[in-house]
Design an enzyme around this catalytic site. Structure first.
Site, PDB file in Angstrom:
ATOM      1  N   ASP A 143     -23.762 -13.052  -4.597  1.00 13.46           N
ATOM      2  CA  ASP A 143     -23.459 -12.541  -2.849  1.00 13.46           C
ATOM      3  C   ASP A 143     -24.010 -13.463  -1.681  1.00 13.46           C
ATOM      4  OD1 ASP A 143     -24.939  -9.391  -0.764  1.00 13.46           O
ATOM      5  OD2 ASP A 143     -23.134 -10.342  -0.714  1.00 13.46           O
ATOM      6  N   LYS A 146     -19.775 -17.748  -0.194  1.00 11.14           N
ATOM      7  CA  LYS A 146     -18.462 -18.210  -0.464  1.00 11.14           C
ATOM      8  C   LYS A 146     -18.162 -19.189  -1.388  1.00 11.14           C
ATOM      9  CE  LYS A 146     -16.704 -18.652   4.203  1.00 11.14           C
ATOM     10  NZ  LYS A 146     -16.603 -19.854   4.324  1.00 11.14           N
ATOM     11  N   ASP A 171     -19.697  -9.867  -3.778  1.00  8.28           N
ATOM     12  CA  ASP A 171     -19.075  -9.177  -2.522  1.00  8.28           C
ATOM     13  C   ASP A 171     -18.366  -9.601  -1.797  1.00  8.28           C
ATOM     14  OD1 ASP A 171     -21.067  -7.750  -0.011  1.00  8.28           O
ATOM     15  OD2 ASP A 171     -19.366  -7.443  -0.818  1.00  8.28           O
ATOM     16  N   ASN A 172     -17.801  -9.466  -1.384  1.00  8.18           N
ATOM     17  CA  ASN A 172     -17.119 -10.758   0.301  1.00  8.18           C
ATOM     18  C   ASN A 172     -15.743 -11.064  -0.579  1.00  8.18           C
ATOM     19  OD1 ASN A 172     -19.973 -10.978   0.233  1.00  8.18           O
ATOM     20  ND2 ASN A 172     -19.182  -9.290   2.072  1.00  8.18           N
ATOM     21  N   GLU A 201     -19.631  -4.001   5.722  1.00 12.57           N
ATOM     22  CA  GLU A 201     -20.671  -3.485   5.672  1.00 12.57           C
ATOM     23  C   GLU A 201     -20.840  -2.784   7.323  1.00 12.57           C
ATOM     24  OE1 GLU A 201     -21.110  -6.134   4.006  1.00 12.57           O
ATOM     25  OE2 GLU A 201     -22.524  -7.188   5.132  1.00 12.57           O
TER      26      GLU A 201
END
Ligand SMILES: Cc1ncccc1-c1cc(O)c2nc[nH]c(=O)c2c1
Ligand SMILES: [Mg+2]
Length: 216
Positions: A143, A146, A171-172, A201
């Site tokens: 997290d 990227k 995540d993401n 979120e």
């Protein structure tokens, strides 16, 4: 000078959460981010009783690595669900975020379970065995940034920090998105991956988590 967003988030925790009560800390941050000021916490949809919480409960990890602490929201979420004696090492590159996260983790009363280390994941992952006495990680929560998902995953493999059954949860993977990571992990014979659709979120923007089991 104007306070920073992490400082305002910590203020909300201190004002509305009960010391030593991790669930009230998670709730205070979710309320703050939903009603007062958005912040990049994994949040209560990708977090709540659904994906993050259920993966942590299912894996019941003895050793966890979190890449990207930010203000400590997911650190607190995960640490609350760990079995006794389990350890969570969380890496944060930004010293301002790390300072806030330490205080959020302390407010939740989870200092014993959490080891927050400041620095870059690329520098720190190779030190996990010798400096932190880690043999391997049962769960890794990606997290942070990227562009580091793929290189850090390869680094974890090279450093022998994953064993058969280790779980990576990222995540993401849709927003902001990590296409090179998805391409690698979904096509590698060393992993079995599963995508969990969700939303960024506190918003209606599409996002998702990728859960990948290392096959050894
Ligand atoms: C900040 C932001 N703006 C718009 C859309 C998404 C994001 C966003 C959301 C996250 O959950 C993040 N998690 C870790 N690291 C990130 O950089 C990050 C960025
Ligand atoms: Mg995130």
């Amino acid at each position: 000078t104007r306070s920073t967003r992490p400082q305002r988030l910590l203020g909300a925790v201190r004002r509305t959460a009960t010391r030593g009560d991790p669930r009230s800390v998670v709730r205070a941050i979710d309320d703050f981010c939903r009603h007062t000021e958005w912040a990049m916490n994994v949040g209560d949809e990708k977090g709540t009783g659904c994906i993050l919480d259920s993966v942590v409960s299912e894996v019941s990890p003895a050793t966890v690595l979190e890449l990207g602490t930010y203000c400590g929201y997911s650190t607190v979420r995960i640490a609350t669900l760990l079995p006794p004696g389990a350890k969570l090492i969380t890496l944060e590159f930004n010293p301002d975020f790390a300072l806030i996260a330490r205080q959020v983790i302390a407010w939740a009363g989870l200092e014993e379970k959490v080891h927050l280390v400041e620095g870059s994941s690329g520098d720190l992952i190779p030190l996990m065995k010798e400096k932190f006495g880690v043999k391997s990680f049962d769960l890794v929560f990606l997290d942070h940034w990227k562009d580091r998902y793929l290189p850090d995953t390869k680094l974890l493999e090279e450093c022998g920090l994953l064993q058969k059954g280790s779980v990576l949860l990222a995540d993401n993977v849709i927003c902001p998105g990590s296409p090179d990571y998805l391409e690698y992990i979904r096509n590698s014979p060393k992993y079995r991956s599963q995508h969990f659709k969700s939303h960024l979120e506190y918003t209606k923007v599409e996002d998702g988590l990728e859960k990948s089991v290392f096959l050894g």
